[in-house]
Design an enzyme around this catalytic site. Structure first.
Site, PDB file in Angstrom:
ATOM      1  CE  LYS A   1      14.803  -7.275   5.184  1.00 39.06           C
ATOM      2  NZ  LYS A   1      14.069  -6.287   5.987  1.00 39.06           N
TER       3      LYS A   1
ATOM      4  CB  CYS B   1      -0.831   0.763   0.311  1.00 33.08           C
ATOM      5  SG  CYS B   1       0.710   0.184   0.944  1.00 33.08           S
TER       6      CYS B   1
ATOM      7  CD  GLU C   1       1.670   5.407  -1.303  1.00 32.95           C
ATOM      8  OE1 GLU C   1       2.755   5.137  -1.838  1.00 32.95           O
ATOM      9  OE2 GLU C   1       0.913   4.542  -0.839  1.00 32.95           O
TER      10      GLU C   1
ATOM     11  CD  GLU D   1      -0.605  -4.104  -0.903  1.00 32.86           C
ATOM     12  OE1 GLU D   1      -0.622  -2.988  -1.468  1.00 32.86           O
ATOM     13  OE2 GLU D   1      -0.532  -4.250   0.310  1.00 32.86           O
TER      14      GLU D   1
HETATM   15  C1  SIN Z   1      -1.543  -1.491   3.378  1.00 29.84           C
HETATM   16  O1  SIN Z   1      -1.408  -0.343   3.682  1.00 29.84           O
HETATM   17  O2  SIN Z   1      -0.807  -1.980   2.533  1.00 29.84           O
HETATM   18  C2  SIN Z   1      -2.528  -2.450   3.974  1.00 29.84           C
HETATM   19  C3  SIN Z   1      -3.760  -1.873   4.493  1.00 29.84           C
HETATM   20  C4  SIN Z   1      -4.869  -2.883   4.683  1.00 29.84           C
HETATM   21  O3  SIN Z   1      -4.663  -4.099   4.690  1.00 29.84           O
HETATM   22  O4  SIN Z   1      -5.990  -2.421   4.828  1.00 29.84           O
END
Ligand code: SIN
Length: 474
Positions: free
Chosen positions: A171, A280, A378, A246
């Protein structure tokens, strides 16, 4: 481009409702996908469940061959898929093509690693007994992936799942489903049997509810915010499905006074401004030792001045738009809050919005302090706040003072200071003189509220298998 669901080997739509996919650089429509919900998610899961018995019995060699065909097709079409990615997500074309290559690297790496999914035999304590440990595919896997890496986050989940012998339902994010549709078309061309790979687009909440409650699902793998991750975890408590989450990050970058400053600036630029700061793992807060803070800040300002903001399809653009209005307003709020609490803008500090396109200029702030939002939340934008510190222990304390634990970075040429930092930072990923640690063969994932489990590397394959202990009495 008009996308459809891919269920049981067919491209299909169930109703008339569509999602318009917009180009964040121009505000124009790029294409549409169906706005699916419960019915589509259920059909996709049932197709994956029906395909599981035969797929899970194929040899890893057959699965690796198919994965490699898909890998090759993806690389053959990397420019074209990269362009779709830039149009729906906004990142500069070179970065988008880089993301397709990054995605392909997961497929080839797991095609090989699947061949090393070894079990083991353990010496028994009684005569005539055998203790055997088998690894077997977990079953039907469902995935929910974010808009910031529409290709790579799906590939990082899908490749190990398929290599392990699981069947799959994806998805993709509502904002960026077209890249996933095109990648699925290439997977279909590679020849995966019907029902092994399925794709549904549409409402995250409706599809998510089916994913977490359907009895045929055995694993959910998710990349996205900590808030949604917690919600999915609550919803999964009834079915007890295996989870990989994650989630969000709030990465610190520490620059010690013995660091090679050119390398540190290069690393900070790579970590901070990749994807306009919408990752992230991107550095969110930068701690620089007080005796080098002025020099480092000036160097970072000069490097930042070379970035070019604009439509990612234009030559030379290195910073694309933020994905939407909410993203832009969050960045604006973080910068305004920092300035109101004493930060000074060295460069940037503002943006430009037109035709539903939201561009924020790469920004360097100095005199940051721990009371500022940008040092606690963040930001998901191109803002680099710098705060000074005196002692290494203080930097580690500041860095660990967060509920997140995904990625942390530091720069030092000293083995002993570096070892102290590496061992004391509470993060799943630590970059030592390295602003770009992500790679297919290494485990990616966070501690604390940044998630559960790892993707990539050996651990990323283990995430898709069950361990079975067989006790044999001869
Ligand atoms: C992410 O921002 O979740 C992934 C970044 C990455 O795989 O380096």
């Amino acid at each position: 481009m008009e996308g459809k669901h891919y269920i049981n080997g067919e491209w299909t739509i169930y109703g008339d409702e569509v999602i318009q996919v917009m180009n964040p650089a121009t505000g124009e429509q790029v294409g549409t996908v169906p706005n699916g919900g419960e019915a589509e998610a259920t059909a996709a899961i049932e197709a994956a469940a029906a395909a599981f018995p035969s797929w899970s019995k194929t040899t890893v060699y057959e699965r690796a061959d198919l994965l490699m065909k898909w890998h090759d097709l993806l690389l053959e079409h990397k420019e074209e898929v990269g362009e779709i990615l830039t149009k729906e997500m906004g990142k500069p074309l070179a970065e988008a093509i880089g993301e397709i290559e990054y995605s392909a690297s997961f497929i080839s790496w797991f095609a090989e690693e699947g061949k090393r999914l070894y079990g083991r035999t353990i010496p028994a304590s009684k005569e005539g007994k055998r203790i055997q440990i088998n690894k077997q595919p977990v079953g039907v896997v469902v995935s929910i992936t974010p808009w910031n890496f529409p290709a790579a986050m799906m590939a990082r989940k899908m490749a190990p799942a398929l290599a392990a012998g699981c069947t799959f339902v994806a998805k993709p994010a509502k904002l960026t489903p077209l890249t996933a549709v095109r990648i699925y078309e290439l997977a279909e061309e590679a020849g995966f049997p019907k029902g092994v790979i399925n794709l549904v687009t549409g409402s995250a909440s409706k599809i998510g509810k089916v994913f977490t409650s359907h009895p045929d699902v055995r694993k959910l793998t998710f990349t996205g915010s900590t808030e949604i991750g917690k919600e999915l975890m609550k919803q999964s408590s009834e079915t007890m499905i295996n989870l990989s989450l994650e989630l969000g990050g709030h990465a610190p970058i520490i620059v010690l006074d013995d660091a090679d400053l050119e390398l540190a600036v290069e690393g900070v630029m790579a970590s901070k401004f990749r994807n306009a700061g919408q990752t992230c793992v991107c550095g969110n807060r930068i701690y620089v030792q007080s005796n080098i803070v002025d020099k480092f800040s000036k160097m970072l300002q000069e490097a930042t001045a070379k970035l070019k903001v604009g439509n990612g399809l234009e030559e030379g653009v290195t910073i694309g738009p933020l994905v939407d209005k909410d993203g832009y307003e969050k960045v604006e709020k973080h910068v305004q809050d920092a300035v109101s609490k004493g930060a000074k803008v060295l460069i940037g500090g503002d943006g430009k919005t037109e035709n539903e396109a939201y561009f924020y200029n790469p920004t360097v702030l100095v005199n940051a302090n721990s009371d500022m939002l940008v040092m606690n939340e963040e930001t998901f934008g191109p803002v680099a706040p710098i705060m000074s510190f005196e002692k290494d222990e203080e930097a580690v304390k500041l860095a660990n003072d967060t509920r997140f634990g995904l990625a942390a970075y530091f720069f030092t040429d000293s083995m002993s200071r570096g070892t102290y930092l590496a061992e004391n930072l509470d993060y799943g990923i630590v970059g030592w003189n390295d602003g770009s640690p992500s790679t297919a063969q290494a485990p990616f994932g966070g501690m604390k509220e940044s998630g559960i489990g790892r993707e990539g590397g050996q651990e990323g394959l283990e995430a898709f298998v069950e361990t079975k202990y067989i006790s044999i009495k001869l």
